[in-house]
Design a protein around this motif. Structure first.
Motif, short mmCIF file in Angstrom:
data_model
loop_
_atom_site.label_atom_id
_atom_site.label_comp_id
_atom_site.label_asym_id
_atom_site.label_seq_id
_atom_site.Cartn_x
_atom_site.Cartn_y
_atom_site.Cartn_z
N SER A 210 0.81 -1.21 0.00
CA SER A 210 0.00 0.00 0.00
C SER A 210 0.85 1.26 0.00
N HIS A 211 2.16 1.11 0.21
CA HIS A 211 3.07 2.25 0.24
C HIS A 211 4.25 1.97 -0.69
N PRO A 212 4.00 1.89 -2.00
CA PRO A 212 5.04 1.48 -2.94
C PRO A 212 6.18 2.49 -3.08
N ASP A 213 5.96 3.74 -2.64
CA ASP A 213 6.98 4.76 -2.76
C ASP A 213 8.04 4.67 -1.67
N LYS A 214 7.80 3.84 -0.65
CA LYS A 214 8.75 3.68 0.45
C LYS A 214 9.59 2.42 0.24
N PRO A 215 10.80 2.39 0.80
CA PRO A 215 11.65 1.20 0.61
C PRO A 215 11.07 -0.02 1.32
N ARG A 216 11.43 -1.18 0.81
CA ARG A 216 11.07 -2.40 1.52
C ARG A 216 11.72 -2.39 2.90
N MET A 217 10.95 -2.78 3.91
CA MET A 217 11.48 -2.85 5.27
C MET A 217 11.15 -4.20 5.89
N LEU A 218 12.13 -4.76 6.58
CA LEU A 218 11.99 -6.04 7.25
C LEU A 218 12.38 -5.87 8.70
N ALA A 219 11.60 -6.44 9.61
CA ALA A 219 11.93 -6.42 11.04
C ALA A 219 12.27 -7.83 11.50
N THR A 220 13.22 -7.93 12.42
CA THR A 220 13.67 -9.22 12.94
C THR A 220 13.70 -9.19 14.46
N ALA A 221 13.41 -10.32 15.08
CA ALA A 221 13.39 -10.45 16.53
C ALA A 221 14.36 -11.54 16.96
N SER A 222 15.12 -11.27 18.03
CA SER A 222 16.20 -12.17 18.39
C SER A 222 16.22 -12.47 19.88
N PHE A 223 16.89 -13.57 20.20
CA PHE A 223 17.12 -13.93 21.59
C PHE A 223 18.20 -13.06 22.24
N ASP A 224 18.81 -12.15 21.46
CA ASP A 224 19.79 -11.22 22.04
C ASP A 224 19.13 -10.01 22.70
N HIS A 225 17.80 -10.08 22.90
CA HIS A 225 16.99 -9.08 23.59
C HIS A 225 16.69 -7.87 22.70
N THR A 226 16.99 -7.93 21.41
CA THR A 226 16.74 -6.80 20.54
C THR A 226 15.87 -7.20 19.35
N ALA A 227 15.30 -6.17 18.74
CA ALA A 227 14.69 -6.29 17.41
C ALA A 227 15.39 -5.27 16.51
N ARG A 228 15.37 -5.54 15.23
CA ARG A 228 16.01 -4.64 14.27
C ARG A 228 15.09 -4.38 13.10
N ILE A 229 15.19 -3.18 12.56
CA ILE A 229 14.48 -2.80 11.34
C ILE A 229 15.52 -2.59 10.26
N TRP A 230 15.32 -3.24 9.12
CA TRP A 230 16.29 -3.23 8.03
C TRP A 230 15.69 -2.63 6.78
N ASN A 231 16.53 -1.97 5.98
CA ASN A 231 16.18 -1.61 4.62
C ASN A 231 16.47 -2.84 3.76
N ALA A 232 15.42 -3.50 3.30
CA ALA A 232 15.60 -4.76 2.58
C ALA A 232 16.09 -4.54 1.15
N ASP A 233 16.03 -3.30 0.66
CA ASP A 233 16.56 -3.02 -0.67
C ASP A 233 18.08 -2.94 -0.66
N THR A 234 18.65 -2.44 0.44
CA THR A 234 20.10 -2.27 0.53
C THR A 234 20.77 -3.24 1.49
N GLY A 235 19.99 -3.82 2.42
CA GLY A 235 20.55 -4.68 3.45
C GLY A 235 21.06 -3.92 4.66
N ALA A 236 20.85 -2.61 4.72
CA ALA A 236 21.35 -1.80 5.82
C ALA A 236 20.40 -1.87 7.02
N CYS A 237 20.98 -1.88 8.23
CA CYS A 237 20.18 -1.83 9.45
C CYS A 237 19.78 -0.39 9.71
N LEU A 238 18.48 -0.13 9.82
CA LEU A 238 17.98 1.22 10.04
C LEU A 238 17.90 1.56 11.52
N HIS A 239 17.42 0.61 12.33
CA HIS A 239 17.24 0.87 13.76
C HIS A 239 17.45 -0.41 14.56
#
Length: 321
Positions: A210-239
């Motif tokens: 529904s938001h094709p003008d924005k980059p693909r974003m992927l979120a991941t959840a880990s046992f290291d007590h963190t979650a991360r948000i990634w730019n899936a077009d570049t592979g860069a970690c955003l947050h």
């Protein structure tokens, strides 16, 4: 029980057999499929197809089974893996996505499985073997998700990495034999987590969303007590979301694509604004947070499944701006 003062509704549910299908409105209809002898071990994953006519399951015996919901009978059973099947996904299984494929019937027949044997398979209903195998993880693969454009597949593993695989389904216009051969390398390897990655979720952004003008974003959840948000077009970690004190077990983006909800073994739910990773809302339950589900119809609400046998609905209509 309802608590109007804090916007939290609590409901209690008692579950029957794990392999019973319930659906309908007003009155539940039950189709018992557990009597089939092809189920020998626990079921770890289940996913509806887009039309709601078939269920795909994966189990501890290394098999994936496609069920006809109307009759309760199996359409196909495939022995794919040498260890537990941890997750299963139909390519076109999300009803709110309407991606046009050259051969829609063929696209509707494609599904993926992942396993504790460290592999991911792409399969077609009716074919006895996988049409493509991704085998670059070094440990158990816990979860898989297709992106909104249905051209990428993300996999999360105990090796602490997330792989984004290009599907290259160029042969959908003709036949399955034209599908590209196994991709030896993922498009991106997302590195940064230091322990097992257990869950992932695509945001409603990028091609096919529904938001094709924005980059693909992927979120991941880990046992290291963190979650991360990634730019899936570049592979860069955003947050990096660091507000949890124990393993992050589940996560999901809001339908508006502006927020990410994460749930942890620490009994906490954090709602993070995607643009700047600011925590805009938090909730502490009475047990570990096992699953989360958003809705914005008719109000912005988040359902929270807890290990203390409570189902909590957070009304966030006035909390998120």
């Amino acid at each position: 029980m309802c608590h109007p003062s804090n916007g939290i509704q609590t409901a209690h549910f008692w579950l029957q057999a794990l392999t019973t299908v319930f659906y309908g409105f007003g009155r539940l209809r039950a189709i018992y499929i557990s009597s089939c002898r092809c189920i020998r071990d626990p079921i770890f994953g289940v996913h509806w197809n887009q039309k709601g006519t078939m269920l795909l399951t994966g189990g501890a015996d290394g098999t994936a089974i496609v069920w006809d919901v109307g009759s309760g009978r199996t359409r196909q059973q495939i022995s794919l893996h040498s260890n537990n099947v941890m997750d299963v996904q139909w390519l076109t299984g999300r009803s709110f996505e309407h991606v046009a494929h050259p051969n829609q019937a063929l696209a509707d027949a494609l599904f993926a499985t992942c396993s504790a044997d460290a592999t991911v398979h792409l399969c077609k209903l009716g074919e006895p073997k996988p049409i493509k195998t991704f085998a670059r993880h070094s440990d158990e693969v816990n979860a898989i998700r297709f992106d909104p454009s249905q051209t990428l597949l993300a996999s999360a593993s105990d090796d602490a990495n997330v792989h984004i695989w290009p599907l290259n389904l160029s042969g959908l216009a003709t036949s399955i034999t034209s599908v590209a051969p196994n991709d030896t390398e993922p498009l991106h390897i997302l590195r940064g987590h230091t322990q097992e990655v257990y869950a992932l979720a695509w945001n409603n952004t990028g091609p096919g969303s529904s938001h094709p003008d924005k980059p693909r974003m992927l979120a991941t959840a880990s046992f290291d007590h963190t979650a991360r948000i990634w730019n899936a077009d570049t592979g860069a970690c955003l947050h990096v979301i660091q507000g949890h004190e124990m393993s992050v077990f589940t996560l999901c983006f809001s339908p508006c694509a502006r927020y990410l909800a994460t749930g942890g073994i620490d009994h906490r739910v954090l709602i993070t604004r995607v643009s700047d990773a600011h925590t805009v809302y938090s909730y502490t339950g009475g047990g570990s947070i096992m699953d989360l589900a958003w809705t914005q119809t008719p109000r912005t609400q988040l359902a929270v499944a807890q290990s203390d046998k409570q189902l909590v609905v957070l009304d966030l209509s006035t909390s998120l701006h």
